[in-house]
Design a protein around this motif. Sequence first.
Motif, short mmCIF file in Angstrom:
data_model
loop_
_atom_site.label_atom_id
_atom_site.label_comp_id
_atom_site.label_asym_id
_atom_site.label_seq_id
_atom_site.Cartn_x
_atom_site.Cartn_y
_atom_site.Cartn_z
N ASP A 180 -20.22 -87.26 -92.20
CA ASP A 180 -19.01 -86.86 -92.92
C ASP A 180 -18.77 -87.74 -94.15
N LEU A 181 -19.07 -89.03 -94.05
CA LEU A 181 -18.92 -89.92 -95.20
C LEU A 181 -19.83 -89.52 -96.34
N SER A 182 -20.94 -88.87 -96.03
CA SER A 182 -21.91 -88.52 -97.06
C SER A 182 -21.61 -87.19 -97.74
N GLU A 183 -20.59 -86.45 -97.27
CA GLU A 183 -20.27 -85.18 -97.92
C GLU A 183 -19.71 -85.42 -99.33
N TRP A 184 -20.05 -84.54 -100.24
CA TRP A 184 -19.55 -84.66 -101.61
C TRP A 184 -18.04 -84.56 -101.68
N ARG A 185 -17.40 -83.85 -100.74
CA ARG A 185 -15.95 -83.68 -100.84
C ARG A 185 -15.18 -84.97 -100.56
N VAL A 186 -15.88 -86.04 -100.15
CA VAL A 186 -15.21 -87.32 -100.00
C VAL A 186 -14.63 -87.79 -101.34
N VAL A 232 -11.96 -90.73 -94.33
CA VAL A 232 -12.86 -89.67 -93.86
C VAL A 232 -12.12 -88.76 -92.88
N VAL A 233 -11.32 -89.36 -92.00
CA VAL A 233 -10.50 -88.57 -91.08
C VAL A 233 -9.54 -87.67 -91.87
N ALA A 234 -8.91 -88.23 -92.90
CA ALA A 234 -7.99 -87.45 -93.73
C ALA A 234 -8.72 -86.33 -94.46
N MET A 235 -9.94 -86.60 -94.93
CA MET A 235 -10.73 -85.58 -95.61
C MET A 235 -10.94 -84.37 -94.70
N ARG A 236 -11.28 -84.64 -93.45
CA ARG A 236 -11.48 -83.55 -92.49
C ARG A 236 -10.17 -82.81 -92.22
N LEU A 279 -7.31 -82.68 -94.01
CA LEU A 279 -6.80 -81.96 -95.17
C LEU A 279 -7.66 -80.75 -95.52
N GLY A 280 -8.94 -80.82 -95.18
CA GLY A 280 -9.83 -79.71 -95.46
C GLY A 280 -9.77 -78.58 -94.45
N GLY A 281 -8.95 -78.76 -93.41
CA GLY A 281 -8.78 -77.69 -92.43
C GLY A 281 -9.73 -77.72 -91.27
N ASP A 282 -10.52 -78.79 -91.14
CA ASP A 282 -11.42 -78.91 -89.99
C ASP A 282 -11.27 -80.30 -89.37
N PRO A 283 -10.09 -80.61 -88.84
CA PRO A 283 -9.84 -81.96 -88.31
C PRO A 283 -10.67 -82.26 -87.07
N TYR A 284 -10.92 -83.54 -86.84
CA TYR A 284 -11.52 -83.96 -85.58
C TYR A 284 -10.57 -83.62 -84.44
N ASP A 285 -11.11 -83.16 -83.32
CA ASP A 285 -10.27 -83.11 -82.13
C ASP A 285 -10.27 -84.50 -81.50
N ALA A 286 -9.52 -84.69 -80.43
CA ALA A 286 -9.35 -86.03 -79.86
C ALA A 286 -10.68 -86.65 -79.46
N LEU A 318 -12.77 -87.51 -82.59
CA LEU A 318 -12.21 -88.67 -83.28
C LEU A 318 -12.65 -89.97 -82.62
N GLU A 319 -12.60 -90.00 -81.29
CA GLU A 319 -13.02 -91.22 -80.58
C GLU A 319 -14.52 -91.46 -80.77
N ALA A 320 -15.31 -90.40 -80.77
CA ALA A 320 -16.75 -90.56 -80.97
C ALA A 320 -17.05 -91.10 -82.37
N ALA A 321 -16.35 -90.57 -83.38
CA ALA A 321 -16.55 -91.05 -84.75
C ALA A 321 -16.12 -92.51 -84.86
N TYR A 322 -15.03 -92.87 -84.19
CA TYR A 322 -14.54 -94.24 -84.27
C TYR A 322 -15.51 -95.21 -83.58
N ARG A 323 -16.08 -94.80 -82.48
CA ARG A 323 -17.09 -95.66 -81.82
C ARG A 323 -18.29 -95.88 -82.73
N GLU A 324 -18.70 -94.83 -83.43
CA GLU A 324 -19.81 -94.95 -84.37
C GLU A 324 -19.44 -95.93 -85.49
N PHE A 325 -18.23 -95.80 -86.00
CA PHE A 325 -17.73 -96.68 -87.06
C PHE A 325 -17.67 -98.13 -86.59
#
Length: 462
Positions: A15-21, A117-121, A123-130, A133-140
């Motif tokens: 998600d960080l690598s998307e151009w819409r960031v 990155v969370v806000a990008m998702r 605001l773009g209409g495809d938010p992380y579900d719970a 979100l936790e999986a992305a945060y563990r990766e981070f």
Amino acid sequence: MADPVAGPGVSFRRDLSEWRVALVAWRLLVLQAADPVVGAGMAEHSTYQAHPWRRVEHTLGSGRRLFYQDGEALRREVARLDRAHKRIRGTAPDGRAYDAEDAATRAWVLLTLFECVVAMRRLGGDPYDAGQLEAAYREFTGSVAAFGLPEGELPASAAELPAYFARAARERLEFTEATRYLLEDMLRGAPRPRRLWFLGDAGWRVLRVVVARAITALTVADLPPAVRERFGLVRTRRAALLSWLLHRGVGAVVPRLPDRLRYRSPEQGGAPARWRPPRQGRRRDARGSRVDRFFREVLDQTGDGFLTVHDLRAMAHNVCWQLELDEAAEARVYQAFDGWWEQLRAAMDANGDGKVSREEFVAATVAGCDRDPAYLEQGLLPALRAVFAAADTDGSGFLEADEYRAVFGGPRVHPAELSHGFRQLDVDGDGRITVEEFLHGFTEFFTARADSTPGTQLLGRA
């Protein structure tokens, strides 16, 4: 490490690598600058006023370095950031000491990258579900663990992030001068990106008024409500509509693109500008205009019209950032640039205020070259020797084209312009640059009276 933009499932790296960031990039800078330590450091050490586009690219580029690397490369990037932050300390105008190694500040800067990155998702209409979100945060947190932050500086889970940001807004964040400048002034005076050369200065001045208003409105609309409340910023209906249209529109289109268009690779920069051959000048003595341009485009890193030690150190930082040097090589580059500053200060800072104006620099440089053939040897050339040695990564004693590109290239420089600069320095045409050719080219830039002399077009288009 597997390709972070390949494969199914949730991936913070992907998600960080998307151009819409890019839509949340200015929001990211504003949130970071609102930390008083970051704001003080930006005011004295950053190049964000003179080089706003590079500042955004470095912020996002460092993020990509952190999250796309294998273990050893990640360790090198963290070590590079540690060395850079050791140099960012001092006393703010209000008398408060600041230090970029402050653990709470480092945690804030890192977490704003994740939050954007969370806000990008969202605001773009495809938010992380719970769960996502936790999986992305563990990766981070798995990557930023390399910073060795004290236990408790980062929230234990993504569920705790809203409370963390609300508390930071109430207790820590300030409407710093850097925050105000980012929101109110910076884009209104931003230099034209090189890729928009076709607009000309007049066209860019018109366009940037529209761009400044749009980005300011978008940024205010997208800031967390607690931050807007803290700073007394109002999210107007027009700004809210602009945010919805941009994020939803881009969010609908970008995920449907093929991966090669949807994502930036870890090394990828922006598309280079179209290149135009440099014009040959016919002035009787063109040194003054070249030295003036060198001051504005190269030396005045902070964009305030004056040269200080912080400008020279920012130049050293940019060289080191491009080359990913080890600690010893980085120290040699900084030492050489500090020596150059001491030479400039002694020769040009007549009132001892630690500043050299553009007019003083141009006049003193031209006069110094006229007065003493060895004038450049006292400061500039030792710094350039250090740059050459750092760029010569294979220790061959020559700069090959790829090594030259690593220092002088970038996301806004066209390959043809790089090739032209390389040929200017490669006097004997053997496809590699010796240290003598390297120094000779820069000497001619400052000393040759006519623009037609080889070596005078090192900055590209006149």
